[in-house]
Design an enzyme around this catalytic site. Sequence first.
Site, PDB file in Angstrom:
ATOM      1  N   ARG A 297       0.797  -1.240   0.000  1.00 19.60           N
ATOM      2  CA  ARG A 297       0.000   0.000   0.000  1.00 19.60           C
ATOM      3  C   ARG A 297       0.822   1.280   0.000  1.00 19.60           C
ATOM      4  O   ARG A 297       0.388   2.285   0.556  1.00 19.60           O
ATOM      5  CB  ARG A 297      -0.984   0.018   1.177  1.00 19.60           C
ATOM      6  CG  ARG A 297      -2.018  -1.069   1.140  1.00 19.60           C
ATOM      7  CD  ARG A 297      -2.944  -0.965  -0.083  1.00 19.60           C
ATOM      8  NE  ARG A 297      -3.737  -2.160  -0.156  1.00 19.60           N
ATOM      9  CZ  ARG A 297      -3.373  -3.254  -0.830  1.00 19.60           C
ATOM     10  NH1 ARG A 297      -2.271  -3.258  -1.545  1.00 19.60           N
ATOM     11  NH2 ARG A 297      -4.125  -4.321  -0.828  1.00 19.60           N
TER      12      ARG A 297
ATOM     13  N   CYS B 244     -10.228   0.717   3.389  1.00 15.15           N
ATOM     14  CA  CYS B 244      -9.700   0.211   4.666  1.00 15.15           C
ATOM     15  C   CYS B 244      -8.930   1.306   5.387  1.00 15.15           C
ATOM     16  O   CYS B 244      -8.080   1.970   4.797  1.00 15.15           O
ATOM     17  CB  CYS B 244      -8.779  -0.984   4.415  1.00 15.15           C
ATOM     18  SG  CYS B 244      -9.712  -2.454   3.988  1.00 15.15           S
TER      19      CYS B 244
END
Length: 302
Positions: A177, A226
């Site tokens: 990420r 998220c």
Amino acid sequence: MLLTDPKLLGALAELQVERKPAVRMASWTSLGIGGTTDMLTVCERRHLGAVFHLLRAHGIRHRLLGGGTNLLVGDGELPWVALRLGRVEPTVRIEGNCVWVDAAEDLGRAITTCAKANLGGLEGLAGLPGTVGGALRMNAGAYDTEIGKLVREVVVYRAVHGRIDTLPTDQFRFQYRRACVSTCDILLGARLELVERPCREILDRIYVCNFNRRASQPLSEKSAGCVFKNPAGASAGRLIDAMGLKGFRVGGAMVSDIHANFFVNRGRATCAEMQQLIEEVRERVWSAFHIELEEEIVLWVN
Ligand SMILES: Cc1cc2nc3c(=O)[nH]c(=O)nc-3n(C[C@H](O)[C@H](O)[C@H](O)COP(=O)(O)OP(=O)(O)OC[C@H]3O[C@@H](n4cnc5c(N)ncnc54)[C@H](O)[C@@H]3O)c2cc1C
């Protein structure tokens, strides 16, 4: 507002930079949270250097905005301007089994264009909102697909050097990420290597991924995906769920009752409320499991 100097405004207009004054960032983020600032959209990539120079000369900070789908933005009047890349056609160029995609392109549209050209590999990212630039910066991933693994080359404007570079992947690392770029770097596009596959097959897989996403994520609510990264060997959502925190709220900010790692804005949540919720959840998970959760979302709170 930050952009008031008539000379600066004139110079930006000459560079064909589009200016939107006093924009509510809440309207430009999927979380629907964020105070006001001026927004600049730069279409001509060759003008980026001059725009940076002008902003720096006037002591004005900037934040680079993609689709705003992974951001928690501060409340009130913001101390920076939001900078966006305008779309420049063609945004997608097919080159054999490779594709060049412009950073300003919508990721979903790029995936569909590739599918129509019988090029697959990106299907797992279908339904993931935002721009190609944001996906590259965040190394977006879902359903066993990570964009960074498909990238062969990135084109980046390096503000520190004031030039545009093309970097092969060995000079440009992707992590979980995150892409390893400086916050001053602007990703302008990338060349991805895809897999030749019949369009029908690709569309079927996209359908399945979208179906799974709809079944497991609060897509009708305002969120930024998220909130936390998954810690090694664990799932942040499962840890939060195990604490019985689904539905837990601070003001208008709430842990989704569908997916515990999605925090949703149930109306008029402020950034302060969302931050308080994040801290509260982080502390509870720490005291129960001794696992420190790290944000996946990007905080623009100062
Ligand atoms: C409902 C929902 C589901 C989601 N599901 C997933 C998922 O499955 N997997 C996943 O990985 N993410 C997911 N996300 C998070 C988000 O969609 C991705 O991180 C997305 O790639 C962010 O792109 P963006 O254009 O919106 O970036 P933004 O949110 O605008 O920006 C994110 C960061 O990227 C930087 N950035 C943006 N453009 C550039 C550029 N051109 N050059 C350099 N830096 C840039 C920004 O400065 C910022 O730091 C989800 C979000 C939502 C709302």
